[in-house]
Design a protein around this motif. Sequence first.
Motif, mmCIF file in Angstrom:
data_model
loop_
_atom_site.group_PDB
_atom_site.id
_atom_site.type_symbol
_atom_site.label_atom_id
_atom_site.label_comp_id
_atom_site.label_asym_id
_atom_site.label_seq_id
_atom_site.Cartn_x
_atom_site.Cartn_y
_atom_site.Cartn_z
ATOM 1 N N ILE A 44 0.898 -1.151 -0.060
ATOM 2 C CA ILE A 44 -0.074 0.143 -0.006
ATOM 3 C C ILE A 44 1.139 1.365 0.028
ATOM 4 C CG2 ILE A 44 -1.670 1.382 1.386
ATOM 5 C CD1 ILE A 44 -2.824 -1.485 2.359
ATOM 6 N N ASP A 45 0.937 1.953 -1.069
ATOM 7 C CA ASP A 45 1.795 2.941 -1.280
ATOM 8 C C ASP A 45 1.138 4.327 -0.566
ATOM 9 O OD1 ASP A 45 3.272 5.136 -2.083
ATOM 10 O OD2 ASP A 45 3.503 4.343 -4.183
ATOM 11 N N THR A 46 1.322 4.499 0.765
ATOM 12 C CA THR A 46 0.710 5.710 1.411
ATOM 13 C C THR A 46 1.296 6.889 1.075
ATOM 14 O OG1 THR A 46 2.228 5.517 3.239
ATOM 15 C CG2 THR A 46 0.221 4.379 3.414
ATOM 16 N N TRP A 47 2.520 6.971 0.426
ATOM 17 C CA TRP A 47 3.172 8.005 -0.083
ATOM 18 C C TRP A 47 2.319 8.709 -1.273
ATOM 19 C CZ3 TRP A 47 5.335 10.890 -4.536
ATOM 20 C CH2 TRP A 47 6.040 11.714 -4.083
ATOM 21 N N GLU A 48 1.974 7.879 -2.216
ATOM 22 C CA GLU A 48 1.072 8.353 -3.214
ATOM 23 C C GLU A 48 -0.460 8.436 -2.995
ATOM 24 O OE1 GLU A 48 -0.354 6.050 -7.348
ATOM 25 O OE2 GLU A 48 1.701 5.873 -6.932
ATOM 26 N N LEU A 49 -0.770 7.675 -2.180
ATOM 27 C CA LEU A 49 -2.277 7.606 -1.615
ATOM 28 C C LEU A 49 -2.606 9.221 -0.924
ATOM 29 C CD1 LEU A 49 -4.836 6.252 -0.960
ATOM 30 C CD2 LEU A 49 -3.801 5.579 1.314
ATOM 31 N N LEU A 50 -1.597 9.690 -0.201
ATOM 32 C CA LEU A 50 -1.688 10.700 0.601
ATOM 33 C C LEU A 50 -1.230 11.920 -0.141
ATOM 34 C CD1 LEU A 50 -1.005 9.633 4.228
ATOM 35 C CD2 LEU A 50 -3.117 9.897 2.965
ATOM 36 N N GLU A 51 -1.148 11.781 -1.330
ATOM 37 C CA GLU A 51 -0.683 12.817 -2.575
ATOM 38 C C GLU A 51 0.785 13.534 -2.248
ATOM 39 O OE1 GLU A 51 -3.923 15.738 -3.142
ATOM 40 O OE2 GLU A 51 -5.330 14.282 -2.384
ATOM 41 N N GLY A 52 1.894 12.604 -1.817
ATOM 42 C CA GLY A 52 2.901 12.971 -1.669
ATOM 43 C C GLY A 52 3.679 13.902 -2.751
ATOM 44 N N GLU A 53 3.196 13.604 -3.922
ATOM 45 C CA GLU A 53 3.780 14.611 -5.011
ATOM 46 C C GLU A 53 3.207 15.994 -5.158
ATOM 47 O OE1 GLU A 53 0.043 13.053 -6.569
ATOM 48 O OE2 GLU A 53 1.687 11.964 -5.437
ATOM 49 N N THR A 54 2.381 16.428 -4.207
ATOM 50 C CA THR A 54 1.589 17.529 -4.426
ATOM 51 C C THR A 54 1.814 18.217 -2.992
ATOM 52 O OG1 THR A 54 -0.468 16.925 -3.310
ATOM 53 C CG2 THR A 54 -0.353 16.522 -5.619
ATOM 54 N N GLU A 55 1.720 19.613 -3.411
ATOM 55 C CA GLU A 55 1.886 20.597 -2.046
ATOM 56 C C GLU A 55 0.850 20.412 -1.074
ATOM 57 O OE1 GLU A 55 0.103 24.904 -3.880
ATOM 58 O OE2 GLU A 55 2.100 24.192 -4.713
ATOM 59 N N ASP B 143 1.270 17.464 11.799
ATOM 60 C CA ASP B 143 2.262 18.195 11.983
ATOM 61 C C ASP B 143 3.181 17.992 11.070
ATOM 62 O OD1 ASP B 143 3.186 15.740 12.202
ATOM 63 O OD2 ASP B 143 3.673 15.818 14.614
ATOM 64 N N GLY B 144 2.956 17.683 9.852
ATOM 65 C CA GLY B 144 3.854 17.687 8.970
ATOM 66 C C GLY B 144 4.603 16.118 8.610
ATOM 67 N N LEU B 145 4.374 15.317 9.551
ATOM 68 C CA LEU B 145 4.849 13.742 9.868
ATOM 69 C C LEU B 145 3.915 13.120 10.091
ATOM 70 C CD1 LEU B 145 7.269 12.172 9.614
ATOM 71 C CD2 LEU B 145 7.707 12.486 11.977
ATOM 72 N N HIS B 146 3.116 13.196 11.075
ATOM 73 C CA HIS B 146 1.923 11.998 11.436
ATOM 74 C C HIS B 146 0.749 11.999 10.771
ATOM 75 C CE1 HIS B 146 5.141 12.538 14.695
ATOM 76 N NE2 HIS B 146 5.088 11.287 14.649
ATOM 77 N N LEU B 147 0.172 11.053 10.602
ATOM 78 C CA LEU B 147 -1.211 11.169 10.127
ATOM 79 C C LEU B 147 -2.209 11.923 11.009
ATOM 80 C CD1 LEU B 147 -1.291 7.656 8.407
ATOM 81 C CD2 LEU B 147 -0.450 9.750 7.478
ATOM 82 N N ASN C 12 -5.496 9.097 8.336
ATOM 83 C CA ASN C 12 -5.892 7.857 8.802
ATOM 84 C C ASN C 12 -6.936 7.337 8.294
ATOM 85 O OD1 ASN C 12 -3.734 6.788 10.892
ATOM 86 N ND2 ASN C 12 -4.592 8.784 11.976
ATOM 87 N N GLN C 13 -8.141 8.040 7.990
ATOM 88 C CA GLN C 13 -9.240 7.512 7.440
ATOM 89 C C GLN C 13 -8.858 7.062 5.857
ATOM 90 O OE1 GLN C 13 -12.346 6.947 8.762
ATOM 91 N NE2 GLN C 13 -12.987 6.014 6.816
ATOM 92 N N LYS C 14 -8.175 7.700 5.304
ATOM 93 C CA LYS C 14 -7.756 7.479 4.120
ATOM 94 C C LYS C 14 -6.724 6.077 3.790
ATOM 95 C CE LYS C 14 -6.763 9.900 -0.308
ATOM 96 N NZ LYS C 14 -7.664 10.149 -1.191
ATOM 97 N N VAL C 15 -6.136 6.026 4.885
ATOM 98 C CA VAL C 15 -5.165 4.513 4.723
ATOM 99 C C VAL C 15 -6.179 3.499 5.111
ATOM 100 C CG1 VAL C 15 -3.305 3.436 6.013
ATOM 101 C CG2 VAL C 15 -2.821 5.856 5.321
ATOM 102 N N PHE C 16 -6.655 3.553 6.141
ATOM 103 C CA PHE C 16 -7.867 2.607 6.507
ATOM 104 C C PHE C 16 -8.710 1.991 5.024
ATOM 105 C CE2 PHE C 16 -12.355 1.578 7.519
ATOM 106 C CZ PHE C 16 -12.155 0.333 8.009
ATOM 107 N N GLU C 17 -9.288 3.060 4.501
ATOM 108 C CA GLU C 17 -10.218 2.538 3.280
ATOM 109 C C GLU C 17 -9.259 2.069 2.347
ATOM 110 O OE1 GLU C 17 -11.641 6.539 2.194
ATOM 111 O OE2 GLU C 17 -12.896 6.484 4.065
#
Length: 167
Positions: A117-128, A136-140, A145-150
């Motif tokens: 599960i690529d959470t970096w991509e899932l959580l839009e790591g490539e965008t601002e 806080d910039g690091l912790h979900l 958390n909801q998006k990772v759960f889904e």
Amino acid sequence: HALSVMARNFGFLESPVLFVTIFFGANDAALPGQPQHVPIHEYRDNIVAMVRQIRMTLQPTTEFPILLLTPPPVDDEAWCKSREDLDQSDRTNEMALAYGDQIKQVAGIVDANCAVIDTWELLEGETEWRGKYLSDGLHLNGAGNQKVFECIMEKIQSHYPKLAPME
């Protein structure tokens, strides 16, 4: 540290294991010289060892998938602002991505029945806008958390439908 305590923790399981998630790297990917930094090759080797140790400890009783989650993205600026003790961020989004690439490689190294599960991509790591998923910039945060759960539930439904909960 997690590798050294795993066997002890898995020895106390009382019910069958349906699946296991491994979600490490946000702290390991701290910049070199930082206390939480784990060199990238050591990180990869530790994840491989975790998967193998889990399989050795639990495999005799059942076949189950292991879901490997990449480290989430980092909002370097927000992380630095949230920490009064930092003049500049000790994390970078690029480093989180590189550690995530190691997770993807591990899935190809270890025994079958591992999904990524690529959470970096899932959580839009490539965008601002990735910060909207981070407290806080690091912790979900809750949204992250909801998006990772889904995503975990979708992965189970698509790859391991017998493990999916009933509607």
